[in-house]
Design an enzyme around this catalytic site. Sequence first.
Site, mmCIF file in Angstrom:
data_model
loop_
_atom_site.group_PDB
_atom_site.id
_atom_site.type_symbol
_atom_site.label_atom_id
_atom_site.label_comp_id
_atom_site.label_asym_id
_atom_site.label_seq_id
_atom_site.Cartn_x
_atom_site.Cartn_y
_atom_site.Cartn_z
ATOM 1 N N SER A 24 0.827 -1.212 0.000
ATOM 2 C CA SER A 24 0.000 0.000 0.000
ATOM 3 C C SER A 24 0.860 1.260 0.000
ATOM 4 O O SER A 24 0.334 2.375 0.001
ATOM 5 C CB SER A 24 -0.926 0.015 1.218
ATOM 6 O OG SER A 24 -0.183 -0.149 2.407
ATOM 7 N N ASN A 111 -2.401 -2.490 13.334
ATOM 8 C CA ASN A 111 -3.851 -2.304 13.241
ATOM 9 C C ASN A 111 -4.319 -1.033 13.958
ATOM 10 O O ASN A 111 -5.114 -0.254 13.411
ATOM 11 C CB ASN A 111 -4.580 -3.530 13.796
ATOM 12 C CG ASN A 111 -4.269 -4.776 12.987
ATOM 13 O OD1 ASN A 111 -3.720 -4.685 11.887
ATOM 14 N ND2 ASN A 111 -4.602 -5.945 13.520
ATOM 15 N N THR A 156 -40.475 25.554 -10.944
ATOM 16 C CA THR A 156 -40.722 24.173 -10.550
ATOM 17 C C THR A 156 -40.813 23.424 -11.874
ATOM 18 O O THR A 156 -41.304 23.980 -12.866
ATOM 19 C CB THR A 156 -42.042 24.002 -9.754
ATOM 20 O OG1 THR A 156 -43.117 24.472 -10.560
ATOM 21 C CG2 THR A 156 -42.020 24.806 -8.462
ATOM 22 N N SER A 278 -13.366 27.932 -26.747
ATOM 23 C CA SER A 278 -13.389 26.802 -27.652
ATOM 24 C C SER A 278 -12.292 26.982 -28.685
ATOM 25 O O SER A 278 -12.034 28.092 -29.125
ATOM 26 C CB SER A 278 -14.753 26.723 -28.358
ATOM 27 O OG SER A 278 -14.628 25.993 -29.566
ATOM 28 N N LYS A 284 -17.238 31.317 -28.185
ATOM 29 C CA LYS A 284 -17.662 30.553 -27.008
ATOM 30 C C LYS A 284 -16.944 30.925 -25.729
ATOM 31 O O LYS A 284 -15.768 31.241 -25.708
ATOM 32 C CB LYS A 284 -17.411 29.058 -27.259
ATOM 33 C CG LYS A 284 -18.258 28.488 -28.391
ATOM 34 C CD LYS A 284 -19.513 27.844 -27.908
ATOM 35 C CE LYS A 284 -19.209 26.550 -27.179
ATOM 36 N NZ LYS A 284 -20.422 25.810 -26.886
ATOM 37 N N ASN A 286 -17.115 28.876 -22.166
ATOM 38 C CA ASN A 286 -17.743 27.685 -21.596
ATOM 39 C C ASN A 286 -17.593 27.610 -20.073
ATOM 40 O O ASN A 286 -16.561 27.970 -19.535
ATOM 41 C CB ASN A 286 -17.126 26.424 -22.213
ATOM 42 C CG ASN A 286 -17.417 26.318 -23.703
ATOM 43 O OD1 ASN A 286 -18.485 26.715 -24.151
ATOM 44 N ND2 ASN A 286 -16.457 25.811 -24.445
ATOM 45 N N GLU A 291 -19.103 22.500 -14.973
ATOM 46 C CA GLU A 291 -19.303 21.155 -15.524
ATOM 47 C C GLU A 291 -18.416 20.127 -14.818
ATOM 48 O O GLU A 291 -18.833 19.001 -14.542
ATOM 49 C CB GLU A 291 -18.980 21.146 -17.020
ATOM 50 C CG GLU A 291 -19.921 21.996 -17.853
ATOM 51 C CD GLU A 291 -19.359 22.207 -19.248
ATOM 52 O OE1 GLU A 291 -18.743 23.263 -19.477
ATOM 53 O OE2 GLU A 291 -19.521 21.320 -20.091
ATOM 54 N N TYR A 318 -9.772 -6.579 12.624
ATOM 55 C CA TYR A 318 -9.127 -6.095 11.390
ATOM 56 C C TYR A 318 -9.110 -7.158 10.303
ATOM 57 O O TYR A 318 -8.873 -8.336 10.567
ATOM 58 C CB TYR A 318 -7.681 -5.664 11.705
ATOM 59 C CG TYR A 318 -6.940 -5.180 10.466
ATOM 60 C CD1 TYR A 318 -7.069 -3.857 10.032
ATOM 61 C CD2 TYR A 318 -6.154 -6.041 9.707
ATOM 62 C CE1 TYR A 318 -6.423 -3.413 8.894
ATOM 63 C CE2 TYR A 318 -5.498 -5.608 8.556
ATOM 64 C CZ TYR A 318 -5.637 -4.294 8.158
ATOM 65 O OH TYR A 318 -5.005 -3.854 7.030
ATOM 66 N N GLN A 323 -7.504 -2.040 4.088
ATOM 67 C CA GLN A 323 -6.450 -1.260 3.433
ATOM 68 C C GLN A 323 -7.002 -0.501 2.216
ATOM 69 O O GLN A 323 -6.425 0.481 1.763
ATOM 70 C CB GLN A 323 -5.316 -2.199 3.012
ATOM 71 C CG GLN A 323 -4.164 -1.515 2.301
ATOM 72 C CD GLN A 323 -2.940 -2.420 2.208
ATOM 73 O OE1 GLN A 323 -2.269 -2.635 3.186
ATOM 74 N NE2 GLN A 323 -2.680 -2.971 1.029
ATOM 75 N N LYS A 326 -8.184 3.755 1.973
ATOM 76 C CA LYS A 326 -7.441 5.012 1.823
ATOM 77 C C LYS A 326 -7.592 5.680 0.465
ATOM 78 O O LYS A 326 -7.902 6.869 0.386
ATOM 79 C CB LYS A 326 -5.965 4.770 2.137
ATOM 80 C CG LYS A 326 -5.719 4.570 3.618
ATOM 81 C CD LYS A 326 -4.355 4.010 3.887
ATOM 82 C CE LYS A 326 -4.350 3.003 5.007
ATOM 83 N NZ LYS A 326 -5.233 1.829 4.836
HETATM 84 N N1 ARG Z 1 -1.313 -1.270 5.344
HETATM 85 C C1 ARG Z 1 -2.280 -1.761 6.291
HETATM 86 C C2 ARG Z 1 -3.596 -1.020 6.069
HETATM 87 O O1 ARG Z 1 -3.594 -0.051 5.405
HETATM 88 C C3 ARG Z 1 -1.790 -1.552 7.664
HETATM 89 C C4 ARG Z 1 -2.322 -2.534 8.672
HETATM 90 C C5 ARG Z 1 -1.811 -3.880 8.393
HETATM 91 N N2 ARG Z 1 -2.082 -4.773 9.465
HETATM 92 C C6 ARG Z 1 -1.917 -6.044 9.319
HETATM 93 N N3 ARG Z 1 -2.171 -6.801 10.329
HETATM 94 N N4 ARG Z 1 -1.573 -6.572 8.192
HETATM 95 O O2 ARG Z 1 -4.624 -1.405 6.567
#
Ligand code: ARG
Length: 459
Positions: A24, A111, A156, A278, A284, A286, A291, A318, A323, A326
């Site tokens: 990640s 975690n 309306t 344009s 134009k 725009n 938009e 967990y 993951q 994010k």
């Molecule tokens: N990169 C993990 C996440 O974003 C961090 C936590 C990982 N924990 C684990 N027990 N593998 O969630």
Amino acid sequence: TSNQMWGGRFAAGPDAIMEAINASIGFDKRLAAQDIAGSRAHAAMLAAQGIISDSDAEVIREGLLTVLSEIEGGTFEFSTALEDIHMNVEARLKQIVGEPAGRLHTARSRNDQVATDFKLWVRDQFDAFESGLLALIRALVTQAETGADWVMPGFTHLQTAQPVTWGHHMLAYVEMFARDLSRVRDGRKRMNECPLGAAALAGTGFAIDRHMTAETLGFDRPAANSLDAVSDRDFALEFLGTASICAMHLSRFAEELVIWSSAQFRFVALSDRFSTGSSIMPQKKNPDAAELIRAKIGRIFGANVALMTVMKGLPLAYSKDMQEDKEQVFDAADNLMLALAAMEGMVRDMQGNRDALEAAASAGFSTATDLADWLVRETGLPFREAHHVTGSLVAMAEKQGCDLPDLSLQDMRSVSGAITEGIYDVLGVHNSVASRLSYGGTAPERVREQVARWKEILG
Ligand code: ARG
């Protein structure tokens, strides 16, 4: 070779595909500052509780600042083999300070670490969301003040309904964005509990002080249940949910601006700063910003649905699925802040076209309701009958190709003998809006009161 952070029981390293799906670091590097703040608070607490030595804590805390400056300076080398930001930071810390780095992860798990980092990040976004909304609301209130008595058609079904004031229309959006603001503040307050110290899922046997870390990191209190602390992503979902509702408001307004800036409406002139031209049609201008706001909203809705879907089937506590929280939130937050800023800029710069607004306000028999109301008030006709009489007058005007105030008294009296000269007083659009004095109504007087109220609230 096996992973240096958890490879004790492993003889071989991961397959390249495993690394690709697992890592990640490509996106969670955005949590670097939060990760380091969390680790520094954790190290200080471990020392205060006598779990690690003061000198180790000092070395760790200093070393983490060095890591942070490397990341901020762009010299840090991120490693995919080290999976995520947490292990990248810790591994680098080890290189810098040596053995004490290995004591940092005492009484902690990735975690609770990631939950804490992510909460800190989302909390900052709630704050940015609040500022963005406040700026937009201020711009709308300024527009409302400028055009408190400008008349325009209210719609309306996007059909001309009754005249309203420009100020009233602007203040309708102020109400929407103010509700968003209240949701933001509410969510910000609710999320502010610290997961750190929940450890992997069950808490820890070390005599940690969770109140201390919570306070250091600006949380109101530690989260009360360790299982919940590591598996809760409500804060991210509340952010996305609140963002989605706000995005929906932004999109509605963007849609109006697209319509209003068209040659057919000419209600508003958008500034050059928030328009584009344009490459083929020289005439134009725009409304691209509007938009794009309307379009980018899709990402925010998408992120909300995506994370709800990720979370809905997860058993406690967990799971690695989490993951996936994010990227969705990062993207939604980035685009929300951009959309808010662009909308604020457009609103600040735009010029309502007072004449076009007024001309449109009187088109489409927009004062027909005023006529019916007059019949009720002045002649005692039941509203349903007045509605019918007015309908006949509209049909007559349509046939003559004129507007309601252009009908002769004689013609009007041929439909209802109760009609007198006084009727003409209510048929103009200015009379119409001025009469809408009920609380929350569109009368300029009411609009000015609301503008004053908002200015006081905004300070
Ligand atoms: N990169 C993990 C996440 O974003 C961090 C936590 C990982 N924990 C684990 N027990 N593998 O969630």
